[in-house]
Motif scaffolding. Structure first.
Motif, PDB file in Angstrom:
ATOM      1  N   SER A 206       0.870  -1.155   0.009  1.00 37.64           N
ATOM      2  CA  SER A 206       0.076   0.065  -0.058  1.00 37.64           C
ATOM      3  C   SER A 206       0.989   1.361   0.061  1.00 37.64           C
ATOM      4  O   SER A 206       0.384   2.474  -0.148  1.00 37.64           O
ATOM      5  N   SER A 207       2.207   1.206   0.201  1.00 44.00           N
ATOM      6  CA  SER A 207       3.197   2.225   0.334  1.00 44.00           C
ATOM      7  C   SER A 207       3.445   2.802  -1.129  1.00 44.00           C
ATOM      8  O   SER A 207       4.202   3.997  -1.178  1.00 44.00           O
ATOM      9  N   PHE A 208       3.118   2.194  -2.134  1.00 41.91           N
ATOM     10  CA  PHE A 208       3.488   2.593  -3.439  1.00 41.91           C
ATOM     11  C   PHE A 208       2.762   3.726  -3.921  1.00 41.91           C
ATOM     12  O   PHE A 208       1.466   4.040  -3.405  1.00 41.91           O
ATOM     13  N   PRO A 209       3.511   4.912  -4.532  1.00 39.11           N
ATOM     14  CA  PRO A 209       2.708   6.026  -4.711  1.00 39.11           C
ATOM     15  C   PRO A 209       1.374   6.153  -5.429  1.00 39.11           C
ATOM     16  O   PRO A 209       1.540   5.299  -6.496  1.00 39.11           O
ATOM     17  N   ASP A 210       0.512   6.950  -5.232  1.00 35.81           N
ATOM     18  CA  ASP A 210      -0.601   6.752  -5.729  1.00 35.81           C
ATOM     19  C   ASP A 210      -1.213   7.909  -7.008  1.00 35.81           C
ATOM     20  O   ASP A 210      -1.985   7.778  -7.601  1.00 35.81           O
ATOM     21  N   ASN A 211       0.054   8.672  -6.941  1.00 34.57           N
ATOM     22  CA  ASN A 211       0.278   9.480  -8.315  1.00 34.57           C
ATOM     23  C   ASN A 211       1.695   9.480  -8.899  1.00 34.57           C
ATOM     24  O   ASN A 211       2.513   9.804  -8.129  1.00 34.57           O
ATOM     25  N   ARG A 212       1.701   8.869 -10.182  1.00 31.72           N
ATOM     26  CA  ARG A 212       2.990   8.612 -10.527  1.00 31.72           C
ATOM     27  C   ARG A 212       3.126   9.010 -11.960  1.00 31.72           C
ATOM     28  O   ARG A 212       2.054   8.750 -12.867  1.00 31.72           O
ATOM     29  N   PHE A 213       4.401   9.188 -12.464  1.00 27.87           N
ATOM     30  CA  PHE A 213       4.500   9.200 -13.859  1.00 27.87           C
ATOM     31  C   PHE A 213       5.927   8.863 -14.575  1.00 27.87           C
ATOM     32  O   PHE A 213       6.915   9.011 -13.663  1.00 27.87           O
ATOM     33  N   VAL A 214       5.969   8.366 -15.689  1.00 27.66           N
ATOM     34  CA  VAL A 214       7.142   7.878 -16.175  1.00 27.66           C
ATOM     35  C   VAL A 214       7.031   8.125 -17.582  1.00 27.66           C
ATOM     36  O   VAL A 214       5.928   8.048 -18.359  1.00 27.66           O
ATOM     37  N   ASP A 215       8.024   8.909 -18.202  1.00 29.02           N
ATOM     38  CA  ASP A 215       8.026   8.876 -19.693  1.00 29.02           C
ATOM     39  C   ASP A 215       8.143   7.743 -20.388  1.00 29.02           C
ATOM     40  O   ASP A 215       8.806   6.757 -19.993  1.00 29.02           O
ATOM     41  N   ALA A 216       7.033   7.601 -21.138  1.00 25.68           N
ATOM     42  CA  ALA A 216       6.872   6.022 -21.974  1.00 25.68           C
ATOM     43  C   ALA A 216       7.601   6.044 -23.029  1.00 25.68           C
ATOM     44  O   ALA A 216       7.282   5.915 -24.160  1.00 25.68           O
ATOM     45  N   THR A 217       9.177   6.088 -22.972  1.00 22.24           N
ATOM     46  CA  THR A 217       9.914   5.819 -23.951  1.00 22.24           C
ATOM     47  C   THR A 217      10.700   4.509 -24.033  1.00 22.24           C
ATOM     48  O   THR A 217      11.106   3.988 -22.930  1.00 22.24           O
ATOM     49  N   TYR A 218      11.254   3.744 -25.120  1.00 20.13           N
ATOM     50  CA  TYR A 218      11.953   2.744 -25.137  1.00 20.13           C
ATOM     51  C   TYR A 218      12.931   2.975 -26.206  1.00 20.13           C
ATOM     52  O   TYR A 218      12.813   3.761 -26.992  1.00 20.13           O
ATOM     53  N   ALA A 219      13.932   2.042 -26.057  1.00 26.76           N
ATOM     54  CA  ALA A 219      15.020   2.160 -27.178  1.00 26.76           C
ATOM     55  C   ALA A 219      14.853   0.688 -27.831  1.00 26.76           C
ATOM     56  O   ALA A 219      14.820  -0.378 -27.005  1.00 26.76           O
ATOM     57  N   ALA A 220      15.027   0.722 -29.104  1.00 29.53           N
ATOM     58  CA  ALA A 220      15.035  -0.713 -29.881  1.00 29.53           C
ATOM     59  C   ALA A 220      16.150  -1.308 -29.715  1.00 29.53           C
ATOM     60  O   ALA A 220      17.359  -0.529 -29.886  1.00 29.53           O
ATOM     61  N   THR A 221      16.356  -2.715 -29.574  1.00 34.01           N
ATOM     62  CA  THR A 221      17.500  -3.327 -29.483  1.00 34.01           C
ATOM     63  C   THR A 221      17.209  -4.432 -30.093  1.00 34.01           C
ATOM     64  O   THR A 221      16.228  -4.890 -30.566  1.00 34.01           O
ATOM     65  N   ALA A 222      18.420  -5.495 -30.314  1.00 36.19           N
ATOM     66  CA  ALA A 222      18.098  -6.700 -30.794  1.00 36.19           C
ATOM     67  C   ALA A 222      17.140  -7.536 -30.291  1.00 36.19           C
ATOM     68  O   ALA A 222      16.573  -8.443 -30.648  1.00 36.19           O
ATOM     69  N   LEU A 223      17.230  -7.358 -28.928  1.00 38.49           N
ATOM     70  CA  LEU A 223      16.144  -8.221 -28.354  1.00 38.49           C
ATOM     71  C   LEU A 223      14.618  -7.700 -28.126  1.00 38.49           C
ATOM     72  O   LEU A 223      13.857  -8.275 -27.501  1.00 38.49           O
ATOM     73  N   GLY A 224      14.706  -6.653 -28.458  1.00 39.41           N
ATOM     74  CA  GLY A 224      13.161  -5.911 -28.291  1.00 39.41           C
ATOM     75  C   GLY A 224      13.392  -4.547 -27.871  1.00 39.41           C
ATOM     76  O   GLY A 224      13.992  -3.857 -28.448  1.00 39.41           O
ATOM     77  N   LYS A 225      12.489  -4.165 -27.045  1.00 33.10           N
ATOM     78  CA  LYS A 225      12.416  -2.694 -26.364  1.00 33.10           C
ATOM     79  C   LYS A 225      13.420  -2.740 -25.025  1.00 33.10           C
ATOM     80  O   LYS A 225      12.795  -3.644 -24.149  1.00 33.10           O
ATOM     81  N   THR A 226      13.935  -1.801 -24.645  1.00 29.20           N
ATOM     82  CA  THR A 226      14.648  -1.685 -23.353  1.00 29.20           C
ATOM     83  C   THR A 226      13.935  -0.258 -22.733  1.00 29.20           C
ATOM     84  O   THR A 226      13.674   0.809 -23.448  1.00 29.20           O
ATOM     85  N   ILE A 227      13.397  -0.231 -21.509  1.00 30.43           N
ATOM     86  CA  ILE A 227      12.586   0.613 -21.153  1.00 30.43           C
ATOM     87  C   ILE A 227      13.637   1.812 -20.627  1.00 30.43           C
ATOM     88  O   ILE A 227      14.788   1.430 -19.772  1.00 30.43           O
ATOM     89  N   LEU A 228      13.454   2.817 -20.622  1.00 31.28           N
ATOM     90  CA  LEU A 228      14.391   3.866 -20.278  1.00 31.28           C
ATOM     91  C   LEU A 228      13.897   4.782 -19.049  1.00 31.28           C
ATOM     92  O   LEU A 228      14.910   5.660 -18.471  1.00 31.28           O
ATOM     93  N   GLU A 229      12.688   4.600 -18.502  1.00 32.59           N
ATOM     94  CA  GLU A 229      12.335   5.079 -17.356  1.00 32.59           C
ATOM     95  C   GLU A 229      11.483   4.110 -16.560  1.00 32.59           C
ATOM     96  O   GLU A 229      10.965   3.375 -17.161  1.00 32.59           O
ATOM     97  N   GLY A 230      11.426   4.306 -15.395  1.00 31.55           N
ATOM     98  CA  GLY A 230      10.663   3.276 -14.501  1.00 31.55           C
ATOM     99  C   GLY A 230      10.407   3.881 -13.150  1.00 31.55           C
ATOM    100  O   GLY A 230      11.541   4.601 -12.340  1.00 31.55           O
ATOM    101  N   ILE A 231       9.557   3.397 -12.226  1.00 27.98           N
ATOM    102  CA  ILE A 231       9.354   3.215 -10.843  1.00 27.98           C
ATOM    103  C   ILE A 231       9.047   2.032 -10.539  1.00 27.98           C
ATOM    104  O   ILE A 231       8.181   1.036 -10.798  1.00 27.98           O
TER     105      ILE A 231
END
Length: 423
Positions: A206-231
């Motif tokens: 229950s301690s996870f933030p109830d209002n949050r934002f991350v830029d939904a951007t990814y980097a293409a790699t040979a294995l697929g997509k790499t997440i560039l932001e996260g919580i």
């Protein structure tokens, strides 16, 4: 068990025998804490004298708390090897007001007094088992003495810093007693009408933030997509929350709904957090930890290029900009006004090294703390909070934000935080 009327307060008292085996004569002081001598007699015997034999709490019997010596016995002497029959106030569920000997700076209704493992002097919230709450404002930190307190067992949960798990943490890694002795946050959690409070060490979902934002951007790699932001949560036993970015001007932001009334005529409030950053290289990242206006987070709480949080919001808290990432500043702003860097480089950060910062508004000024130590430059009620740039009259909520300053990995890790305001 007898009851003695004193100023209309009926005390629950018990007759006991205080044994002195210290090697010298002792002076009895009203308000000293005593424990049952659980080791009295022969261990193999069923000896009921253990129910009346007490000793000053100095021998490791603190789990057998007996009570508080009545003030009528103050100053009496007990020679070595002798005992004195007396009465002690016993802890009861309804509570009773008694004089307790302590070395704490006490605030009426806020300071929790505890039974230390080996001391007859009541300690502070981090020192032992809670047994009483001060019912008098008096400073005994320089010279120990008595304070009127509500002795109760079990004590209604007023523990503050003790609420944060001690797993894998030294005392210096826990909340600052000088702050939280004044703001009984866990009592507020059990009784919401006492005030606003939020306490977490990220070991509860229950301690996870109830209002949050991350830029939904990814980097293409040979294995697929790499997440560039996260919580996401940490992996250590102590519990952590991590904000991550590996993109220039990429953002991760979070807020918790616990509004604090920032008012120079308002009630006491406090905020404290323990966190660390992974990268202190100039121009690599910027971060904010503190209180800010609740808003629809969109990745621009901290301006691009790691400048100060945008002028369109209000805040008071700790900020590091990417022009000097290792230097943590104490800043504030009222939306639309001029940003104020109140205390530059209040902390020089070390990469991947935890530290604590905190603020306590005592009704007049905001005293700040770094690693549990009082800072020399508080935010003054007169001269700072009234300068037109401080967010007086706003309601702010716990806020953390991270802004990438380059394509390198940047992580802000929050170990715990707590915030509270008396009603």
């Amino acid at each position: 068990m007898s009851q003695v009327t004193y100023n209309s307060e009926k005390h629950d008292l018990k007759k006991v025998k205080l044994q002195n085996d210290s090697g010298s004569t002792i002076t009895v002081r009203g308000g000293h804490l005593v424990v049952y001598n659980a080791n009295f007699g022969t261990a193999a015997d069923s000896d009921e004298k253990r129910s009346v034999r007490v000793e000053v709490n100095a021998s490791g019997n603190s789990e057998h708390f007996a009570g508080v010596i009545d003030t009528r016995y103050d100053g009496k002497l007990i020679e070595d090897g002798r005992f004195l029959q007396m009465e002690v106030a016993v802890p009861v569920a309804r509570g009773q007001l008694v004089e307790i000997w302590t070395d704490q700076n006490c605030t009426l209704g806020a300071t929790v007094l505890t039974l230390r493992p080996t001391s007859f002097v009541a300690g502070g919230i981090e020192d032992g088992v809670p047994i009483a709450v001060a019912q008098q404002t008096v400073d005994r930190s320089s010279t120990a003495g008595t304070v009127l307190a509500r002795l109760q067992w079990p004590l209604q949960p007023l523990t503050t810093s003790g609420f944060v798990s001690t797993r894998s943490r030294a005392v210096t890694a826990l909340p600052t007693a000088a702050i939280w002795d004044n703001i009984p946050v866990t009592a507020m959690l059990t009784n919401p009408f006492l005030g606003s409070a939020l306490v977490t060490d990220f070991t509860h979902g229950s301690s996870f933030p109830d209002n949050r934002f991350v830029d939904a951007t990814y980097a293409a790699t040979a294995l697929g997509k790499t997440i560039l932001e996260g919580i996401y949560g940490g992996v250590t036993a102590i519990g952590e929350l991590k904000l991550f970015t590996s993109e220039d001007n990429g953002a991760a932001e979070a807020q918790w709904t616990c509004p604090i009334d920032i008012d120079t005529a308002g009630t006491k409030w406090a905020f404290e957090a323990r966190f660390k950053v992974s990268n202190i290289t100039t121009a690599k990242m910027s971060a904010f930890v503190g209180l800010a206006l609740a808003q629809n987070l969109g990745g621009d709480f901290i301006a691009d290029a790691g400048a100060v949080p945008t002028t369109g919001t209000s805040y008071v808290g700790y900020f590091t900009d990417d022009a000097a990432t290792a230097a943590l500043d104490l800043d504030y702003l009222l939306s639309g006004q001029t940003h104020v860097e109140h205390n530059a480089a209040i902390k020089t950060m070390v990469a991947d090294t935890y530290f604590t910062v905190g603020m306590y508004y005592d009704g007049t000024d905001i005293q700040t703390y770094t690693d549990g130590v009082t800072d020399a430059d508080p935010i003054l009620g007169t001269g700072d909070m009234d300068d037109g740039n401080f967010p007086t009259g706003t309601f702010l909520v716990p806020t953390i934000a991270l802004k990438g300053g380059h394509g390198d990995d940047a992580i802000l890790t929050l170990d715990w935080f707590q915030v509270g305001q008396l009603a």
